[in-house]
Design a protein around this motif. Structure first.
Motif, PDB file in Angstrom:
ATOM      1  N   SER A 217      -7.603   6.264  17.364  1.00  0.00           N
ATOM      2  CA  SER A 217      -7.564   5.763  15.987  1.00  0.00           C
ATOM      3  C   SER A 217      -8.657   4.744  15.715  1.00  0.00           C
ATOM      4  O   SER A 217      -9.037   4.531  14.554  1.00  0.00           O
ATOM      5  CB  SER A 217      -6.200   5.134  15.696  1.00  0.00           C
ATOM      6  OG  SER A 217      -5.174   6.097  15.766  1.00  0.00           O
TER       7      SER A 217
ATOM      8  N   TRP B  54      -1.014   0.948  11.265  1.00  0.00           N
ATOM      9  CA  TRP B  54      -0.774   1.922  12.345  1.00  0.00           C
ATOM     10  C   TRP B  54      -0.729   1.214  13.692  1.00  0.00           C
ATOM     11  O   TRP B  54       0.155   1.491  14.516  1.00  0.00           O
ATOM     12  CB  TRP B  54      -1.891   2.986  12.372  1.00  0.00           C
ATOM     13  CG  TRP B  54      -1.863   3.772  13.651  1.00  0.00           C
ATOM     14  CD1 TRP B  54      -1.094   4.860  13.929  1.00  0.00           C
ATOM     15  CD2 TRP B  54      -2.586   3.475  14.854  1.00  0.00           C
ATOM     16  NE1 TRP B  54      -1.304   5.267  15.232  1.00  0.00           N
ATOM     17  CE2 TRP B  54      -2.208   4.436  15.808  1.00  0.00           C
ATOM     18  CE3 TRP B  54      -3.508   2.494  15.203  1.00  0.00           C
ATOM     19  CZ2 TRP B  54      -2.735   4.448  17.104  1.00  0.00           C
ATOM     20  CZ3 TRP B  54      -4.026   2.492  16.493  1.00  0.00           C
ATOM     21  CH2 TRP B  54      -3.645   3.463  17.429  1.00  0.00           C
TER      22      TRP B  54
ATOM     23  N   SER C  66       1.782   3.979  17.039  1.00  0.00           N
ATOM     24  CA  SER C  66       0.800   3.502  18.000  1.00  0.00           C
ATOM     25  C   SER C  66       1.429   3.290  19.364  1.00  0.00           C
ATOM     26  O   SER C  66       0.866   3.673  20.396  1.00  0.00           O
ATOM     27  CB  SER C  66       0.174   2.197  17.503  1.00  0.00           C
ATOM     28  OG  SER C  66      -0.683   1.631  18.477  1.00  0.00           O
TER      29      SER C  66
ATOM     30  N   CYS D   7      -4.371   8.684  14.741  1.00  0.00           N
ATOM     31  CA  CYS D   7      -4.659   9.194  13.396  1.00  0.00           C
ATOM     32  C   CYS D   7      -4.984  10.687  13.440  1.00  0.00           C
ATOM     33  O   CYS D   7      -4.531  11.476  12.602  1.00  0.00           O
ATOM     34  CB  CYS D   7      -5.852   8.461  12.782  1.00  0.00           C
ATOM     35  SG  CYS D   7      -5.678   6.674  12.647  1.00  0.00           S
TER      36      CYS D   7
ATOM     37  N   GLY E 215       2.109   7.267   9.454  1.00  0.00           N
ATOM     38  CA  GLY E 215       1.958   6.194  10.436  1.00  0.00           C
ATOM     39  C   GLY E 215       1.368   4.939   9.847  1.00  0.00           C
ATOM     40  O   GLY E 215       0.965   4.024  10.570  1.00  0.00           O
ATOM     41  N   HIS E 216       1.291   4.878   8.531  1.00  0.00           N
ATOM     42  CA  HIS E 216       0.802   3.710   7.799  1.00  0.00           C
ATOM     43  C   HIS E 216       1.726   3.509   6.609  1.00  0.00           C
ATOM     44  O   HIS E 216       2.637   4.312   6.372  1.00  0.00           O
ATOM     45  CB  HIS E 216      -0.637   3.931   7.345  1.00  0.00           C
ATOM     46  CG  HIS E 216      -0.856   5.283   6.719  1.00  0.00           C
ATOM     47  ND1 HIS E 216      -0.348   5.646   5.486  1.00  0.00           N
ATOM     48  CD2 HIS E 216      -1.500   6.384   7.186  1.00  0.00           C
ATOM     49  CE1 HIS E 216      -0.665   6.887   5.208  1.00  0.00           C
ATOM     50  NE2 HIS E 216      -1.366   7.378   6.219  1.00  0.00           N
TER      51      HIS E 216
END
Length: 446
Positions: free
Chosen positions: A150, A174, A180, A186, A276-277
């Protein structure tokens, strides 16, 4: 806005030449499938994106040009490192935005968040990527662990403005998430068919190359169904909508029964189940995600409506919008991230977290039961008035994407047990349907 600060080792303005980079069409000769995926993506359109160009024009005027290089480093990295931008005539390869040779010439970074786009570039015959034991007859190849992490994406998706305000926290969120901790990168979501988790994509990276268990997709789709629409990039528009529809889950808590004149409380639970964000992310001060709640009776009569859009394209007041509100030097809200000196509020939804929004209404007298509750999680890339100001009123309509939808039903507590009811159909519709069936039956057997 102060000049662009570069970390040690980062390639600065004018240190390279654009003729050190290959145009993407050269790569398509062997990497046809990958090139076709990239072509039309927001990465391929990073520089020519009309929304970006309009925003850059405003930002440049506001800052007397001091922000130009800051923005251009990510939108035309070849243009900046070659010295063609800002202010000069861009070569064709510089206009290709985030293209093949710029990414596969990255040999390192000088620290995420340390400066604007802290990439280290080594253009030439060596192409770096995520595949081990890769061979080519056209150029040298080298495995790069960075291309699997990422941190590669974080170079442009972690942005502090000159006032030290984190205006794009995609990478940071993330980094602090369970994704993570579990090792999900990503690339696992944005470069695989899985959309919200890794899913293998068997294939070949080039014509004549060996078949592998996974070849990274290069659509790079995010949530931008607006720019892809106005650029007529249908494939990428469709994939953006698909991604939006898999980002969140929603549930409704409402009573199963309610009497006339009774005050009803409704709870809507929205979970960031697939990102993931935070949702939304990126330049989140202009993103809009909100709930539209509609309550109608069995005849379609409106009882309650919140989050609907008026004739001017604005969300009617009184609804919470899930986004970031930036503050200028006077503490007033601003959508100009380059002027931001603070974050006034952040109502976005972090990864795997749930927020609850409450709505209240009363059941009117003479209501036709059952009462139907419909909730939509809506999204658009920017407010309509912002687009009208930039392009002129009526030029572009920002599409509203339905990310998720749930419905529930509230019944008459005094109705006899087991009384049949068809959702959304009143007595008149039922009579009409019955009449049609009789006519069809008569014509068939007469």
């Amino acid at each position: 806005m102060s000049p662009v600060v570069l970390a040690v080792g980062t390639i600065g303005h004018g240190e390279l030449s654009s003729d050190q980079f290959r145009e993407a069409s050269r790569c398509s000769t062997c990497h046809g499938i990958i090139h076709s995926q990239w072509d039309g993506s927001m990465h391929s359109n990073a520089y020519i994106d009309p929304f970006y160009q309009k925003e850059l024009q405003v930002a440049s005027e506001d800052t007397e040009g001091s922000i130009d290089e800051f923005c251009l480093r990510c939108h035309t990295p070849i243009g900046v490192t070659s010295g063609e931008a800002p202010g000069g005539e861009l070569s064709e390869v510089s206009r290709e935005g985030v293209q093949c040779d710029i990414c596969h010439s990255v040999s390192g970074n000088a620290g995420i968040g340390s400066a604007s786009a802290p990439f280290i570039l080594s253009p030439g015959n060596v192409q770096r990527g995520p595949l081990k034991e890769s061979k080519s007859t056209y150029h040298e190849t080298r495995y790069s662990k960075l291309h699997t992490k990422s941190e590669f994406c974080g170079m442009c998706h972690y942005v502090n403005n000159s006032n030290g305000v984190l205006v794009d926290d995609t990478y940071k969120v993330w980094k602090n998430s369970s994704y993570s901790a579990e090792g999900t990168q990503c690339q696992d979501c944005h470069m695989s068919p899985g959309v919200t988790s890794f899913e293998s994509n068997p294939g070949r990276s080039a014509s004549g190359a060996p078949k592998r268990d996974h070849i990274s997709l290069h659509y790079f789709e995010g949530a931008n169904a607006f720019v892809t629409d106005i650029l007529d990039e249908e494939t990428h528009r469709r994939r953006a909508i698909e991604r939006l529809k898999k980002a969140a889950a929603m549930n409704i808590k409402s009573p199963s029964n309610a009497s006339e004149n009774e005050y009803v409380g409704l709870e809507v639970l929205v979970t960031n189940s697939g990102a993931g964000h935070k949702i939304p992310t990126g330049v989140s001060e202009i993103r809009q995600m909100w709930l539209e709640v509609s309550v109608t009776d069995d005849n379609g009569k409106q009882i309650y409506h919140a989050g609907n859009i008026d004739k001017q394209g604005d969300i009617k007041p009184g609804i919470q919008v899930f986004n970031t509100v930036l503050g200028d030097g006077n503490g007033n809200p601003t959508m100009k991230f380059w002027n931001a000196e603070s974050i006034l509020s952040d109502d976005r939804i972090p990864p795997k977290e749930t927020v609850v929004q409450k709505h209240n209404f009363s059941i009117p007298e003479g209501v036709e039961y059952p009462v139907y509750v419909n909730v939509k999680l809506q999204y658009r890339s920017a407010p309509q008035d912002v687009i009208d100001d930039l392009f002129g009123k009526g030029t572009h309509e920002v599409p509203v994407i339905n990310m998720a939808e749930k419905s529930s039903r509230i019944n008459d507590p005094d109705a006899p047990p087991g009384e049949p009811s068809m959702p959304g159909f009143g007595a008149n519709i039922l009579i009409l349907m019955f009449s049609v069936l009789i006519i069809v039956h008569y014509r068939k057997y007469r």
